[in-house]
Design an enzyme around this catalytic site. Structure first.
Site, short mmCIF file in Angstrom:
data_model
loop_
_atom_site.label_atom_id
_atom_site.label_comp_id
_atom_site.label_asym_id
_atom_site.label_seq_id
_atom_site.Cartn_x
_atom_site.Cartn_y
_atom_site.Cartn_z
N ASP A 76 -21.86 4.26 4.59
CA ASP A 76 -20.61 5.33 5.03
C ASP A 76 -20.85 6.17 6.15
O ASP A 76 -21.52 6.83 6.09
CB ASP A 76 -20.18 5.81 3.68
CG ASP A 76 -19.52 4.86 2.97
OD1 ASP A 76 -18.48 4.39 3.16
OD2 ASP A 76 -19.99 4.95 1.64
N HIS B 82 -23.60 -1.15 1.72
CA HIS B 82 -22.52 -0.57 2.38
C HIS B 82 -22.98 0.68 2.75
O HIS B 82 -23.52 1.50 2.14
CB HIS B 82 -21.24 -0.37 1.24
CG HIS B 82 -20.08 0.34 1.87
ND1 HIS B 82 -19.02 -0.58 2.60
CD2 HIS B 82 -19.52 1.53 1.79
CE1 HIS B 82 -17.81 0.33 2.81
NE2 HIS B 82 -18.35 1.76 2.49
N HIS C 269 -19.09 1.11 7.57
CA HIS C 269 -17.85 1.57 7.25
C HIS C 269 -17.56 2.88 8.12
O HIS C 269 -18.12 4.01 7.87
CB HIS C 269 -17.49 1.78 6.01
CG HIS C 269 -16.11 2.50 5.61
ND1 HIS C 269 -15.88 2.96 4.30
CD2 HIS C 269 -15.18 2.90 6.30
CE1 HIS C 269 -14.50 3.60 4.25
NE2 HIS C 269 -14.22 3.49 5.48
N SER D 238 -22.78 1.28 -2.31
CA SER D 238 -22.69 2.34 -1.29
C SER D 238 -23.66 3.30 -1.14
O SER D 238 -24.08 4.17 -2.21
CB SER D 238 -21.18 3.36 -1.29
OG SER D 238 -21.35 4.52 -0.43
N MET E 229 -19.47 9.14 8.56
CA MET E 229 -18.66 9.96 8.43
C MET E 229 -18.71 11.22 9.63
O MET E 229 -20.10 11.35 9.84
CB MET E 229 -18.44 11.04 7.20
CG MET E 229 -18.20 9.88 6.20
SD MET E 229 -17.92 10.85 4.69
CE MET E 229 -18.22 9.40 3.34
N MET F 189 -15.99 5.96 9.42
CA MET F 189 -14.89 6.97 9.22
C MET F 189 -14.91 8.17 10.22
O MET F 189 -15.59 9.13 9.86
CB MET F 189 -14.96 7.63 7.85
CG MET F 189 -14.72 6.66 6.66
SD MET F 189 -15.10 7.14 5.08
CE MET F 189 -16.94 6.09 5.11
N MET G 40 -8.63 1.45 1.17
CA MET G 40 -9.23 2.56 0.43
C MET G 40 -8.30 2.70 -0.81
O MET G 40 -7.36 2.94 -0.72
CB MET G 40 -9.22 3.60 1.20
CG MET G 40 -9.96 3.66 2.70
SD MET G 40 -11.66 3.49 2.15
CE MET G 40 -12.14 4.76 1.20
N ASP H 281 -12.76 0.24 -1.83
CA ASP H 281 -13.70 1.35 -1.72
C ASP H 281 -13.20 2.73 -2.37
O ASP H 281 -12.30 3.09 -1.75
CB ASP H 281 -14.21 1.44 -0.41
CG ASP H 281 -15.41 2.52 0.22
OD1 ASP H 281 -15.75 2.88 -0.87
OD2 ASP H 281 -15.53 2.66 1.24
N GLY H 282 -13.97 3.06 -3.38
CA GLY H 282 -13.49 4.51 -3.92
C GLY H 282 -13.19 4.32 -5.42
O GLY H 282 -12.20 3.52 -5.67
N GLY I 5 -14.04 10.20 2.56
CA GLY I 5 -14.75 11.41 2.70
C GLY I 5 -15.91 11.86 1.63
O GLY I 5 -17.08 12.35 2.24
C1 DX5 Z 1 -15.62 7.15 0.50
C2 DX5 Z 1 -16.85 6.19 0.83
C3 DX5 Z 1 -17.15 5.19 -0.44
C4 DX5 Z 1 -18.03 6.19 -1.27
C5 DX5 Z 1 -17.31 5.57 -2.68
O1 DX5 Z 1 -15.11 7.93 1.41
O2 DX5 Z 1 -16.01 5.13 1.94
O3 DX5 Z 1 -17.81 4.20 0.14
O4 DX5 Z 1 -19.31 5.96 -1.20
O5 DX5 Z 1 -18.13 6.24 -3.50
P1 DX5 Z 1 -17.39 5.98 -5.15
O6 DX5 Z 1 -17.98 4.59 -5.56
O7 DX5 Z 1 -18.40 6.92 -5.74
O8 DX5 Z 1 -16.19 6.37 -5.12
ZN ZN Z 2 -17.14 3.31 2.26
#
Ligand code: DX5
Ligand code: ZN
Length: 231
Positions: free
Chosen positions: A38, A36, A69, A11, A40, A71, A140, A180-181, A145
């Protein structure tokens, strides 16, 4: 079971945005499978990150599949823009889509591969009607976030329940299961064991003191240490 190895999708949320193209290339050189991204919006999740412009720059920087992804609320409004930016895969949150069926169709029509994500508090049963339509289900393993959060332990059991539900629902074209996470060397073998096939990792890779390449090696070995892969 003779499963292929788990795929790893770094990510870029945890990358150095000032050297984004180089950081994406580093991940590719280190053996990443997907990149990946992200997205937001400051509404569905508190944080605000990147849009189609930066996604297009990521696409230019790599030959790997770009895994977006979303969000964001009302993702249908931006699906054409992200597909146009070169996203190979677009995952929307179940929680943001009262018309999820239509949104999934829209992603495919836009030329991308559709995925659906569920938050930790969203039951797997909410996916029953779309499980056979999507190419990927993202479970998730933190509340979305931010990077660097702690893995939610009950996710392991949830993954097992998702696998059982896909069997019970008779889904023939099985979607890939992504997590993810909080994925790191400690959690990776456990989620793979429970059925995860694509591991997203941000801080464990881009935040590693000894560099991304060593962190990738460690994560790949940890993911392969699952009995599911070795059996
Ligand atoms: C969280 C994201 C993730 C995030 C994961 O909301 O969707 O993709 O970047 O980060 P790590 O691996 O640090 O938990
Ligand atoms: Zn993500």
């Amino acid at each position: 079971m003779n499963n292929p190895r788990a795929l790893i999708a770094p990510s870029i949320l945890s990358a150095d945005f000032g050297r984004l193209a180089a950081q994406v290339q580093e991940a590719e050189d280190a053996g990443a499978d997907w990149i990946h991204v992200d997205v937001m919006d400051g509404r569905f999740v508190p944080n605000l990150t990147i849009g189609p412009g930066v996604t297009a720059a990521v696409r230019q920087a790599t030959s790997l599949p770009v895994d977006v992804h979303l969000m964001i609320v009302e993702p249908e409004r931006l699906i054409p823009a992200f597909a146009g930016a070169g996203a190979h895969r677009i995952t929307v949150h179940q929680e943001t889509c009262p018309h999820l069926h239509r949104v999934v169709e829209g992603i495919r029509e836009a030329g991308a591969s559709p995925g659906v994500a569920i938050n930790p508090s969203t039951p797997v049963e909410t996916l029953r009607e779309v499980a056979g339509m999507v190419d990927l289900i993202l479970v998730m393993t933190v509340n979305p976030g931010f990077g660097g959060q702690r893995f939610i332990e009950s996710s392991v059991e949830k993954l097992l329940r998702l696998g059982a539900a896909l069997d019970a629902w008779g889904v023939r074209d099985r979607p890939l299961i992504q997590v993810d996470g909080g994925i790191d060397v400690r959690t990776a073998p456990r989620v793979v064991e429970a059925g995860a096939q694509v591991l997203v990792a941000g801080s464990a890779l881009y935040g590693a003191d000894d560099g991304l390449a060593s962190a990738m090696d460690r994560l790949q070995s940890a993911a392969s240490a699952s009995r599911r892969v070795l059996a």
